[in-house]
Design a protein around this motif. Sequence first.
Motif, PDB file in Angstrom:
ATOM      1  N   ALA A  34       0.710  -1.199   0.059  1.00 39.13           N
ATOM      2  CA  ALA A  34      -0.033   0.138  -0.064  1.00 39.13           C
ATOM      3  C   ALA A  34       0.953   1.272   0.225  1.00 39.13           C
ATOM      4  O   ALA A  34       0.517   2.031  -0.482  1.00 39.13           O
ATOM      5  N   ILE A  35       1.836   1.197   0.682  1.00 36.44           N
ATOM      6  CA  ILE A  35       2.880   2.528   0.846  1.00 36.44           C
ATOM      7  C   ILE A  35       3.432   2.687  -0.294  1.00 36.44           C
ATOM      8  O   ILE A  35       3.526   3.838  -0.896  1.00 36.44           O
ATOM      9  N   GLU A  36       3.999   1.736  -1.169  1.00 36.24           N
ATOM     10  CA  GLU A  36       4.333   1.822  -2.393  1.00 36.24           C
ATOM     11  C   GLU A  36       3.575   2.656  -3.336  1.00 36.24           C
ATOM     12  O   GLU A  36       4.074   3.508  -4.169  1.00 36.24           O
ATOM     13  N   GLY A  37       2.098   2.199  -3.495  1.00 35.95           N
ATOM     14  CA  GLY A  37       1.273   2.759  -4.317  1.00 35.95           C
ATOM     15  C   GLY A  37       1.030   4.236  -3.990  1.00 35.95           C
ATOM     16  O   GLY A  37       0.630   5.046  -5.047  1.00 35.95           O
ATOM     17  N   LEU A  38       1.181   4.533  -2.743  1.00 37.50           N
ATOM     18  CA  LEU A  38       0.822   5.885  -2.320  1.00 37.50           C
ATOM     19  C   LEU A  38       1.355   6.883  -2.752  1.00 37.50           C
ATOM     20  O   LEU A  38       0.853   7.946  -3.452  1.00 37.50           O
ATOM     21  N   GLY A  39       2.880   6.646  -3.202  1.00 37.22           N
ATOM     22  CA  GLY A  39       3.609   7.519  -3.973  1.00 37.22           C
ATOM     23  C   GLY A  39       3.031   7.840  -5.245  1.00 37.22           C
ATOM     24  O   GLY A  39       3.217   9.172  -5.443  1.00 37.22           O
ATOM     25  N   ASP A  40       2.651   7.206  -6.155  1.00 40.57           N
ATOM     26  CA  ASP A  40       2.016   7.492  -7.434  1.00 40.57           C
ATOM     27  C   ASP A  40       0.777   8.401  -7.381  1.00 40.57           C
ATOM     28  O   ASP A  40       0.713   9.244  -7.986  1.00 40.57           O
ATOM     29  N   LEU A  41       0.026   7.990  -6.247  1.00 36.92           N
ATOM     30  CA  LEU A  41      -1.328   8.732  -5.922  1.00 36.92           C
ATOM     31  C   LEU A  41      -0.695  10.159  -5.734  1.00 36.92           C
ATOM     32  O   LEU A  41      -1.216  11.205  -6.213  1.00 36.92           O
ATOM     33  N   LEU A  42       0.256  10.432  -4.785  1.00 38.14           N
ATOM     34  CA  LEU A  42       0.605  11.579  -4.379  1.00 38.14           C
ATOM     35  C   LEU A  42       1.181  12.412  -5.397  1.00 38.14           C
ATOM     36  O   LEU A  42       1.248  13.718  -5.407  1.00 38.14           O
ATOM     37  N   ARG A  43       2.058  11.706  -6.393  1.00 36.58           N
ATOM     38  CA  ARG A  43       2.684  12.320  -7.490  1.00 36.58           C
ATOM     39  C   ARG A  43       1.521  13.036  -8.514  1.00 36.58           C
ATOM     40  O   ARG A  43       1.595  14.111  -9.069  1.00 36.58           O
ATOM     41  N   THR A  44       0.548  12.074  -8.514  1.00 36.82           N
ATOM     42  CA  THR A  44      -0.767  12.774  -9.323  1.00 36.82           C
ATOM     43  C   THR A  44      -1.413  13.643  -8.824  1.00 36.82           C
ATOM     44  O   THR A  44      -1.814  14.917  -9.369  1.00 36.82           O
ATOM     45  N   LEU A  45      -1.495  13.736  -7.298  1.00 36.09           N
ATOM     46  CA  LEU A  45      -1.931  15.091  -6.950  1.00 36.09           C
ATOM     47  C   LEU A  45      -1.284  16.300  -6.870  1.00 36.09           C
ATOM     48  O   LEU A  45      -1.871  17.064  -7.407  1.00 36.09           O
ATOM     49  N   SER A  46       0.034  16.159  -7.074  1.00 34.95           N
ATOM     50  CA  SER A  46       0.920  17.277  -7.235  1.00 34.95           C
ATOM     51  C   SER A  46       0.613  17.734  -8.638  1.00 34.95           C
ATOM     52  O   SER A  46       0.889  18.908  -9.062  1.00 34.95           O
ATOM     53  N   ALA A  47       0.717  16.859  -9.600  1.00 37.17           N
ATOM     54  CA  ALA A  47       0.572  17.439 -10.948  1.00 37.17           C
ATOM     55  C   ALA A  47      -0.685  17.875 -11.183  1.00 37.17           C
ATOM     56  O   ALA A  47      -0.937  18.906 -11.880  1.00 37.17           O
ATOM     57  N   VAL A  48      -1.849  17.350 -10.567  1.00 37.50           N
ATOM     58  CA  VAL A  48      -3.335  18.032 -10.642  1.00 37.50           C
ATOM     59  C   VAL A  48      -3.065  19.302  -9.944  1.00 37.50           C
ATOM     60  O   VAL A  48      -3.741  20.586 -10.851  1.00 37.50           O
ATOM     61  N   ARG A  49      -2.588  19.469  -9.005  1.00 40.53           N
ATOM     62  CA  ARG A  49      -2.463  21.037  -8.239  1.00 40.53           C
ATOM     63  C   ARG A  49      -1.661  21.877  -9.134  1.00 40.53           C
ATOM     64  O   ARG A  49      -2.005  23.175  -9.207  1.00 40.53           O
ATOM     65  N   ARG A  50      -0.567  21.375  -9.973  1.00 40.66           N
ATOM     66  CA  ARG A  50       0.230  22.212 -10.650  1.00 40.66           C
ATOM     67  C   ARG A  50      -0.403  22.872 -12.090  1.00 40.66           C
ATOM     68  O   ARG A  50      -0.538  23.880 -12.546  1.00 40.66           O
ATOM     69  N   GLY A  51      -1.412  21.787 -12.533  1.00 43.99           N
ATOM     70  CA  GLY A  51      -2.106  22.161 -13.725  1.00 43.99           C
ATOM     71  C   GLY A  51      -3.675  22.423 -13.469  1.00 43.99           C
ATOM     72  O   GLY A  51      -3.966  23.572 -13.064  1.00 43.99           O
ATOM     73  N   MET A  52      -4.501  21.562 -13.467  1.00 41.08           N
ATOM     74  CA  MET A  52      -6.021  21.789 -13.608  1.00 41.08           C
ATOM     75  C   MET A  52      -6.702  22.129 -12.330  1.00 41.08           C
ATOM     76  O   MET A  52      -7.937  22.639 -12.278  1.00 41.08           O
ATOM     77  N   ASN A  53      -6.117  21.887 -10.979  1.00 38.35           N
ATOM     78  CA  ASN A  53      -6.809  22.176  -9.842  1.00 38.35           C
ATOM     79  C   ASN A  53      -6.175  22.643  -8.662  1.00 38.35           C
ATOM     80  O   ASN A  53      -5.736  21.910  -7.781  1.00 38.35           O
ATOM     81  N   PRO A  54      -5.453  23.901  -8.606  1.00 32.72           N
ATOM     82  CA  PRO A  54      -4.476  24.269  -7.664  1.00 32.72           C
ATOM     83  C   PRO A  54      -4.997  24.289  -6.228  1.00 32.72           C
ATOM     84  O   PRO A  54      -4.300  24.284  -5.249  1.00 32.72           O
ATOM     85  N   ASP A  55      -6.301  24.374  -6.081  1.00 31.50           N
ATOM     86  CA  ASP A  55      -7.153  24.243  -4.905  1.00 31.50           C
ATOM     87  C   ASP A  55      -7.190  22.985  -4.285  1.00 31.50           C
ATOM     88  O   ASP A  55      -7.462  22.834  -2.936  1.00 31.50           O
ATOM     89  N   LEU A  56      -6.808  21.821  -4.943  1.00 34.18           N
ATOM     90  CA  LEU A  56      -7.127  20.408  -4.400  1.00 34.18           C
ATOM     91  C   LEU A  56      -6.043  20.187  -3.244  1.00 34.18           C
ATOM     92  O   LEU A  56      -4.897  20.542  -3.221  1.00 34.18           O
TER      93      LEU A  56
END
Length: 286
Positions: free
Chosen positions: A178-200
Amino acid sequence: MLYAAVASFPPPLLLLPPPASDSAMAHVVAIANQRGGVGTTPTAINLAAALATMGRRVLLVDLDPQGNASSCLGFSRDQGLPGIYDALLDFRPLSDALTEVRPTGLWLAPATRDLVGAEIELVDEDGRERRLRRALADVRGRFDDILIDCPPSLGLLTLNALAAADTLLVPLQAEYYAIEGLGDLLRTLSAVRRGMNPDLVLGGIVVTMFDPRNNLCRDVDQQVREHFGQDVLATVIPRNVRLGEAPSHGRTAIEHDPRSAGARAYSALAREWASRHRAPALSGAM
Ligand code: ADP
Ligand code: MG
């Protein structure tokens, strides 16, 4: 004659909860983990049901083509009713697709069978990541909480949820991978914040399927808390057989057996969640 015509109308918007008098807007939460079978859907439906039981007006959006949340809430996919697909691909008002389920105060935007094709059909569409955000704008004033049950992938449907949400809630199964997979999800969160939803923002990580007798479970829980600190919700969801069996009765565990350890944990999670996150005010919310 008149009755037949009226009966063919889509459900009137007035049947939905009325707009909030203080012009508050729903707090939109994407519940996502790109791994399957980690408790995403049980978290979405039981948190939604528990928040509704607290008297909040809650909308659950089933964005997973498997439609597990919809069937758990007693929605039959064979009725030919509109669903979230129609709002995403055909710009049909989302209010046409909403159906009231149990407990009182809980509404569902169901996943119908055509949602299976949505991920591919969206690829060539304009504004493909923002379709859900646009669809929710119509109904956001009528709910306190909108919870989105995401599919177990980081594809376009999940991106739509992240683009539409105020916060991300991550169910994390208490096991090593579970902990390994969490990294991908948090990188996606950062990418979404940089692009389409800075408030997320990351609204919380909730540890699921926890077995206190299992050393590995305890280790994972401890490490996640050390690393993510306050981002981890204090409430832990135990492994509980009632959470697995409730869907076969077309009910959430909150309804099926409110005194079960699983239902009590999700009720506690709802209280913790409600005290952490207040609905954002209308100004600048969309
Ligand atoms: P997903 O994370 O892809 O939404 P689910 O969690 O719905 O997947 O599916 C995993 C399986 O584990 C389901 O059969 C579900 O009923 C079961 N399950 C999920 N959470 C728990 C839990 N806390 N205790 C026992 N069974 C659970
Ligand atoms: Mg699921």
